[in-house]
Design a protein around this motif. Structure first.
Motif, short mmCIF file in Angstrom:
data_model
loop_
_atom_site.label_atom_id
_atom_site.label_comp_id
_atom_site.label_asym_id
_atom_site.label_seq_id
_atom_site.Cartn_x
_atom_site.Cartn_y
_atom_site.Cartn_z
N THR A 80 0.86 -1.18 0.00
CA THR A 80 0.00 0.00 0.00
C THR A 80 0.89 1.23 0.00
N LYS A 83 -0.13 7.43 1.88
CA LYS A 83 -1.09 8.43 1.38
C LYS A 83 -0.42 9.69 0.86
N LYS A 86 3.44 9.14 -4.16
CA LYS A 86 2.95 8.59 -5.41
C LYS A 86 4.14 8.20 -6.26
N LEU A 114 1.63 4.20 -8.93
CA LEU A 114 0.71 4.11 -7.80
C LEU A 114 0.42 5.51 -7.25
N ALA A 115 -0.81 5.73 -6.87
CA ALA A 115 -1.21 6.96 -6.20
C ALA A 115 -1.22 6.72 -4.69
N ASP A 118 -3.05 3.69 -2.76
CA ASP A 118 -3.29 2.54 -3.64
C ASP A 118 -2.72 1.27 -3.02
N LYS A 120 -1.79 -2.71 -4.02
CA LYS A 120 -1.58 -3.57 -5.19
C LYS A 120 -0.99 -4.91 -4.74
#
Length: 145
Positions: A80, A83, A86, A114-115, A118, A120
């Motif tokens: 992850t 926050k 990016k 990735l932001a 996010d 994945k």
């Protein structure tokens, strides 16, 4: 004096990132005798993939499975993106000898674009040499510079 004060935190950060990836030894260039007992663990037969310098994000990275037997080994997990960040994330898994920290093989995979926030899934593979012992998985994750 100012240069020295700036170099210490940079050096400490680089050591911390290197520590996430586990220890690696320098491959020997001299061949070992065929069939002779050398007392050394099996070493990686090819060069290990490199891990780029960057900001470690191991707290947001989970290893959900990691094979430790067989020739081809696979590790899977999730990451992850923090926050407030990016970009890309480089995931590394080193399959190591847990008795002496020598690295048998390493898998590296890059998740791109990735932001912040996010999550994945990721998968990476490696090839273990013959006659390995005490195999453990060491996880690393960085946002490259």
């Amino acid at each position: 004096m100012v240069k020295r004060n700036l170099l210490l935190p940079i050096a400490a950060g680089m050591l911390a990132v290197a520590g996430l990836a586990g220890c690696t030894g320098t491959p020997s260039s001299s061949p070992s005798p065929s069939g002779a007992a050398t007392g050394k663990a099996a070493a990686a037969s090819t060069a290990l993939p490199t891990i780029p310098p960057g900001t470690g994000i191991i707290a947001g990275t989970k290893l959900t499975s990691c094979d430790t037997t067989g020739s081809t080994v696979t590790a899977k997990g999730t990451v992850t993106m923090p926050k407030d960040k990016k970009g890309d994330v480089v995931i590394s898994v080193s399959w190591v000898n847990s008795k002496n920290s020598s690295v048998y093989t390493r898998g590296v995979t890059t998740l791109t674009g990735l932001a912040g926030g996010d999550a994945k899934d990721w998968t990476t593979t490696g090839t273990l040499p013959a006659k390995v012992e005490s195999v453990s998985c060491v996880l690393g994750a960085v946002i490259p510079k």
